[in-house]
Write a protein that holds these residues in place. Structure first.
Motif, PDB file in Angstrom:
ATOM      1  N   GLY A   1       0.778  -1.102   0.152  1.00 37.03           N
ATOM      2  CA  GLY A   1      -0.215   0.133  -0.302  1.00 37.03           C
ATOM      3  C   GLY A   1       0.817   1.297   0.266  1.00 37.03           C
ATOM      4  N   HIS A   2       1.923   1.170   0.531  1.00 35.59           N
ATOM      5  CA  HIS A   2       2.973   2.280   0.277  1.00 35.59           C
ATOM      6  C   HIS A   2       3.916   1.186  -0.516  1.00 35.59           C
ATOM      7  CE1 HIS A   2       0.630   4.303   3.138  1.00 35.59           C
ATOM      8  NE2 HIS A   2       0.657   5.222   2.587  1.00 35.59           N
ATOM      9  N   PRO A   3       4.298   2.282  -1.316  1.00 35.24           N
ATOM     10  CA  PRO A   3       6.110   2.376  -2.329  1.00 35.24           C
ATOM     11  C   PRO A   3       7.538   1.561  -1.575  1.00 35.24           C
ATOM     12  CG  PRO A   3       6.172   4.048  -3.111  1.00 35.24           C
ATOM     13  CD  PRO A   3       4.648   4.423  -1.717  1.00 35.24           C
ATOM     14  N   GLU A   4       7.828   0.020  -1.924  1.00 36.89           N
ATOM     15  CA  GLU A   4       8.836  -0.089  -1.246  1.00 36.89           C
ATOM     16  C   GLU A   4       9.979  -0.318  -1.740  1.00 36.89           C
ATOM     17  OE1 GLU A   4       9.348  -1.967   2.775  1.00 36.89           O
ATOM     18  OE2 GLU A   4       6.871  -2.646   2.630  1.00 36.89           O
ATOM     19  N   ARG A   5      11.512   0.425  -1.561  1.00 37.23           N
ATOM     20  CA  ARG A   5      12.467   0.617  -2.766  1.00 37.23           C
ATOM     21  C   ARG A   5      13.348  -1.026  -2.675  1.00 37.23           C
ATOM     22  NH1 ARG A   5      17.582   4.176  -4.374  1.00 37.23           N
ATOM     23  NH2 ARG A   5      19.198   2.264  -4.665  1.00 37.23           N
ATOM     24  N   ASP A   6      13.403  -1.697  -1.830  1.00 34.22           N
ATOM     25  CA  ASP A   6      14.116  -3.027  -1.846  1.00 34.22           C
ATOM     26  C   ASP A   6      13.493  -4.278  -2.339  1.00 34.22           C
ATOM     27  OD1 ASP A   6      12.249  -3.338   0.224  1.00 34.22           O
ATOM     28  OD2 ASP A   6      13.551  -4.143   1.620  1.00 34.22           O
ATOM     29  N   LYS A   7      11.948  -3.654  -2.749  1.00 32.07           N
ATOM     30  CA  LYS A   7      10.911  -4.990  -3.117  1.00 32.07           C
ATOM     31  C   LYS A   7      10.472  -4.731  -4.414  1.00 32.07           C
ATOM     32  CE  LYS A   7       8.128  -5.955   0.595  1.00 32.07           C
ATOM     33  NZ  LYS A   7       7.590  -6.421   2.025  1.00 32.07           N
ATOM     34  N   VAL A   8      10.417  -3.623  -4.734  1.00 32.92           N
ATOM     35  CA  VAL A   8       9.629  -2.437  -6.400  1.00 32.92           C
ATOM     36  C   VAL A   8      11.020  -2.049  -7.697  1.00 32.92           C
ATOM     37  CG1 VAL A   8       7.774  -1.468  -7.125  1.00 32.92           C
ATOM     38  CG2 VAL A   8       7.490  -2.154  -4.937  1.00 32.92           C
ATOM     39  N   PRO A   9      12.106  -3.003  -8.305  1.00 37.39           N
ATOM     40  CA  PRO A   9      12.549  -2.128  -9.237  1.00 37.39           C
ATOM     41  C   PRO A   9      11.583  -1.191  -9.683  1.00 37.39           C
ATOM     42  CG  PRO A   9      11.909  -5.171  -9.713  1.00 37.39           C
ATOM     43  CD  PRO A   9      10.760  -4.203  -8.810  1.00 37.39           C
ATOM     44  N   GLY A  10      13.151  -0.032  -9.428  1.00 37.94           N
ATOM     45  CA  GLY A  10      12.439   1.087  -9.982  1.00 37.94           C
ATOM     46  C   GLY A  10      12.440   2.267  -9.162  1.00 37.94           C
ATOM     47  N   VAL A  11      11.630   1.625  -7.538  1.00 37.62           N
ATOM     48  CA  VAL A  11      11.413   2.660  -6.582  1.00 37.62           C
ATOM     49  C   VAL A  11      12.477   2.954  -6.037  1.00 37.62           C
ATOM     50  CG1 VAL A  11      10.380   2.554  -3.963  1.00 37.62           C
ATOM     51  CG2 VAL A  11       9.040   1.218  -6.543  1.00 37.62           C
ATOM     52  N   GLU A  12      12.473   4.420  -6.048  1.00 41.64           N
ATOM     53  CA  GLU A  12      13.585   4.911  -5.653  1.00 41.64           C
ATOM     54  C   GLU A  12      14.125   4.959  -4.229  1.00 41.64           C
ATOM     55  OE1 GLU A  12      16.530   6.099  -7.177  1.00 41.64           O
ATOM     56  OE2 GLU A  12      15.670   6.476  -8.822  1.00 41.64           O
ATOM     57  N   ALA A  13      12.803   5.564  -2.946  1.00 39.53           N
ATOM     58  CA  ALA A  13      12.853   5.206  -1.588  1.00 39.53           C
ATOM     59  C   ALA A  13      11.527   4.818  -1.200  1.00 39.53           C
ATOM     60  CB  ALA A  13      12.983   6.848  -1.118  1.00 39.53           C
ATOM     61  N   SER A  14      11.137   4.239   0.066  1.00 38.27           N
ATOM     62  CA  SER A  14      10.279   3.736   0.420  1.00 38.27           C
ATOM     63  C   SER A  14       9.664   4.864   1.044  1.00 38.27           C
ATOM     64  CB  SER A  14      10.673   2.459   1.636  1.00 38.27           C
ATOM     65  OG  SER A  14      11.192   1.483   1.023  1.00 38.27           O
ATOM     66  N   THR A  15       8.464   5.237   0.821  1.00 40.64           N
ATOM     67  CA  THR A  15       8.141   6.474   1.510  1.00 40.64           C
ATOM     68  C   THR A  15       6.302   6.417   1.811  1.00 40.64           C
ATOM     69  OG1 THR A  15       7.096   6.458  -1.245  1.00 40.64           O
ATOM     70  CG2 THR A  15       9.149   8.062  -0.238  1.00 40.64           C
ATOM     71  N   GLY A  16       6.051   6.901   2.549  1.00 40.43           N
ATOM     72  CA  GLY A  16       4.355   6.344   2.488  1.00 40.43           C
ATOM     73  C   GLY A  16       4.198   7.328   4.250  1.00 40.43           C
ATOM     74  N   SER A  17       4.933   8.141   4.790  1.00 44.41           N
ATOM     75  CA  SER A  17       5.391   8.527   6.040  1.00 44.41           C
ATOM     76  C   SER A  17       6.332   9.892   4.891  1.00 44.41           C
ATOM     77  CB  SER A  17       6.802   8.303   7.332  1.00 44.41           C
ATOM     78  OG  SER A  17       5.962   9.607   7.814  1.00 44.41           O
ATOM     79  N   LEU A  18       4.736  10.805   4.882  1.00 45.94           N
ATOM     80  CA  LEU A  18       5.248  12.239   4.388  1.00 45.94           C
ATOM     81  C   LEU A  18       5.965  12.909   4.656  1.00 45.94           C
ATOM     82  CD1 LEU A  18       0.694  12.625   3.924  1.00 45.94           C
ATOM     83  CD2 LEU A  18       2.354  11.654   2.551  1.00 45.94           C
ATOM     84  N   GLY A  19       6.340  14.168   3.771  1.00 43.75           N
ATOM     85  CA  GLY A  19       7.334  14.662   3.814  1.00 43.75           C
ATOM     86  C   GLY A  19       8.576  14.575   4.087  1.00 43.75           C
ATOM     87  N   HIS A  20       8.794  13.271   3.466  1.00 41.69           N
ATOM     88  CA  HIS A  20      10.526  12.396   3.265  1.00 41.69           C
ATOM     89  C   HIS A  20      11.023  12.853   2.324  1.00 41.69           C
ATOM     90  CE1 HIS A  20      10.085  10.431   7.779  1.00 41.69           C
ATOM     91  NE2 HIS A  20       9.385  10.641   7.652  1.00 41.69           N
ATOM     92  N   GLY A  21      10.457  12.345   1.376  1.00 36.33           N
ATOM     93  CA  GLY A  21      10.824  12.130  -0.079  1.00 36.33           C
ATOM     94  C   GLY A  21      11.594  13.365  -0.936  1.00 36.33           C
ATOM     95  N   PRO A  22      11.056  14.343  -0.447  1.00 35.45           N
ATOM     96  CA  PRO A  22      12.326  15.684  -0.890  1.00 35.45           C
ATOM     97  C   PRO A  22      13.436  16.353   0.005  1.00 35.45           C
ATOM     98  CG  PRO A  22       9.379  16.537   0.158  1.00 35.45           C
ATOM     99  CD  PRO A  22      10.036  15.077   0.327  1.00 35.45           C
ATOM    100  N   ALA A  23      14.214  15.223   1.301  1.00 37.68           N
ATOM    101  CA  ALA A  23      15.037  15.674   1.361  1.00 37.68           C
ATOM    102  C   ALA A  23      15.491  14.289   1.128  1.00 37.68           C
ATOM    103  CB  ALA A  23      14.923  15.476   2.707  1.00 37.68           C
ATOM    104  N   ILE A  24      15.241  13.387   0.730  1.00 35.80           N
ATOM    105  CA  ILE A  24      16.081  12.010   0.532  1.00 35.80           C
ATOM    106  C   ILE A  24      16.613  12.431  -1.121  1.00 35.80           C
ATOM    107  CG2 ILE A  24      16.033  10.501  -0.672  1.00 35.80           C
ATOM    108  CD1 ILE A  24      13.850   9.493   1.571  1.00 35.80           C
TER     109      ILE A  24
END
Lengths: 277, 308
Positions: free
Chosen positions: A106-129
């Motif tokens: 229900g939220h994407p995980e980097r170590d599972k889905v090829p092409g996903v850059e970062a596991s996200t779901g909790s908001l506000g994390h992606g911009p800094a990564i």
């Protein structure tokens, strides 16, 4: 505003409807998902993967690739649809979404889905990564671009504005934040929950070059995303979108933000929107 | 100790061009030499801990080795979710260096005292935790930090602590015996090592009781082999930490003990900060005495424990 409303009523073409049908596969397979949040994203992701970024599904983490982080992780069904469409993994996997052994949660995980850059779901994390990835690119003398897609409700988070200051300080010209501005968050209208306006002015004052675009208009999105970079500012693109786009009964309806079951009647309605006419 | 820690980061940066330093608005002049020699790999960002952790994670995805430094409370509880998700969930080699672990910032009050950092960080999967007791140990452990594959939290003490580990070659993940006599033992981490040594001296000289002192500079992962041997050897063990008792170092020892397959397990008592904020000022030593973590307190607690 009325003009924008009319523009957002844009008719979807075959490819947009097809990608939505892939999202529906996930929804039906898992019996649940953030439908409204995924549907507002389709054209943004479509244009990025069809026209803008460099990627190689056979080497999903090739060092020279452009990076795309879906920071609003709850919109992941749209990301799964485009990644499957681009052969990062088999489309057959879409119907396993949210099941026990699936790679597609229900939220994407980097170590599972090829092409996903970062596991996200909790908001506000992606911009800094993404900021860290962009700085890494500079240190490695690689000129890849980093795209971060955030939700409008997501940028209630203070961490987004911290990162905004830092992106500007570091003059990250290859750093793009795309805001899926569908104007509805989980509880209801942004205007009522926590208004972002004047959003454009805020982003400009934080040092971004800001563009606004109809987030469902493939041509206009392409034009904005392929715009030649003429300065050292990080880029913010406010994508005006419709939550639940393409499904008239779900559009702008917070009750379709997330569904954990579908009645037969609802399925008939959904199917009617993705069937070839 | 802090200086040794940061100097070692600089030394690592000389050998490894992927080492970057990220600070959150630290004091003027911090690591100037690093900044001068490697300006592109030195980042002094603002008071923005959440974003700094995310930034470090982003760089680590691209094979950099970020060393992130700020005050211990701010690098643990302020950005806890970023540490948990961006760093630990992705199992990235980001080293978090927390200044002033424990009661070091005594005069600055409870907002600056890192009294639960061990408890909250150790429950996160993938991360290791070190809490050296002196500069010698710090230097050796920091040199090895570059070899870790996952995240690391480094708890820094005040600095200027008496060097007590110079006869050893400290290793991440390995416990040491500073005194290995008697039936009773203090088990320490961080600067409680020196306090326990003084308590042990006192017990020997004044009460004629031999008391061992075992020290774990690595709180996570625990040196289970060492602990098993320790639990076989001693009848009564007191763990000491400059951290809340709840969920801290001692708790981790009890968790291990409950799982340890040996006959005649020792009785273990855990000593640390009680479940309340420390609302006095003064010096670290004054607060240690105030919270009953001075060496005389330890000696008396051991005496009472032996009689029980």
């Amino acid at each position: 505003m009325r003009k924008l409303k009319t523009e957002l009523n844009i008719k979807l073409d075959k490819r947009s409807i097809y990608l939505r049908s892939l999202v529906v596969k996930c929804l039906y397979g898992g019996g649940r998902g953030h439908m409204g949040s995924a549907m507002s994203l389709i054209e943004i992701l479509r244009v990025i993967y069809d026209k803008v970024i460099k990627y190689n599904p056979k080497k999903p983490y090739d060092i020279k690739r452009d990076r795309l982080i879906l920071s609003k992780g709850h919109g992941c069904l749209a990301l799964y649809a485009i990644l499957a469409d681009k052969k990062f993994f088999s489309k057959k996997k879409l119907s396993s979404s949210s099941k026990f052994d699936s790679i597609l949660g229900g939220h994407p995980e980097r170590d599972k889905v090829p092409g996903v850059e970062a596991s996200t779901g909790s908001l506000g994390h992606g911009p800094a990564i993404g900021l860290g990835m962009a700085i890494a690119g500079r240190l490695n003398n690689l000129n890849y671009k980093t795209f971060v897609i955030v939700g409008d409700g997501e940028i209630n988070e203070g961490s987004f504005w911290e990162t905004a200051m830092m992106a500007s300080k570091h003059k990250l010209r290859n750093y793009y934040v795309l805001i899926d501005y569908n104007k509805i968050q989980s509880y209801g209208q942004l205007k009522e929950v926590l208004d972002l306006e004047p959003l454009k002015d805020k982003l400009i004052s934080f040092g971004f070059e800001v563009n606004q675009v109809n987030g469902h208009d493939v041509e206009k999105l392409t034009k904005v995303l392929k715009k030649k970079c003429k300065n050292t500012k990080p880029k913010a693109i406010i994508c005006h979108t419709v939550k639940g786009k393409g499904f008239y009964f779900a559009e702008n309806n917070p009750f379709w933000h997330h569904k954990n079951s579908f009645t037969d009647k609802e399925k008939l309605l959904i199917n009617s929107c993705i069937e070839e006419k | 100790m802090r200086q040794t820690c940061l100097n070692t980061v600089f030394e690592l940066a000389k050998k490894n061009k992927k080492v970057v330093f990220i600070g959150s608005d630290l004091g003027p002049g911090v690591l100037d030499s690093f900044k001068k020699k490697f300006p592109n790999r030195f980042f002094m960002e603002g008071v923005a801990e959440q974003s700094i952790i995310g930034m470090a994670a982003g760089m680590a995805f691209d094979k950099f080795r970020p060393y992130v430094n700020t005050i211990a409370t701010f690098i643990t509880r302020r950005c806890y979710e970023q540490v948990a998700i961006d760093v630990c969930l992705h199992n990235l080699p980001v080293t978090l260096i927390g200044n002033g672990g424990g009661l070091v910032y005594a005069p600055l009050g409870p907002t600056h005292q890192a009294t639960e950092d061990i408890s909250i960080i150790r429950v996160l999967p993938n991360i290791s935790i070190i809490s050296p007791c002196d500069a010698h140990e710090m230097k050796h452990l920091m040199e090895q930090s570059i070899n870790l594959k996952g995240p690391l939290y480094v708890r820094i003490a005040r600095g200027g602590e008496e060097i007590v580990t110079d006869k050893f070659k400290p290793k991440i993940g390995k416990g040491i015996y500073l005194k290995n006599e008697g039936e009773y033992c203090f088990l320490t981490t961080g600067i409680t090592c020196q306090i326990a040594l003084k308590a042990s001296e006192y017990l020997k000289n004044k009460k004629n009781i031999e008391c061992g002192v075992a020290h774990l500079s690595t709180i996570k992962p625990l040196d289970k082999k060492f602990l098993k041997q320790l639990m076989k050897k001693f009848n009564k063990i007191i763990t000491i930490e400059e951290n809340f008792i709840s969920g801290g170092f001692g708790s981790s020892i009890l968790e291990y003990a409950s799982d340890c397959q040996i006959k005649n397990k020792p009785i273990i008592k855990i000593i640390g900060l009680k479940d309340r904020f420390v609302k006095k000022y003064g010096t670290q030593k004054e607060l240690l005495d105030y919270t009953n973590l001075g060496y005389m307190d330890l000696a008396n607690k051991m005496l009472k424990f032996i009689k029980e």
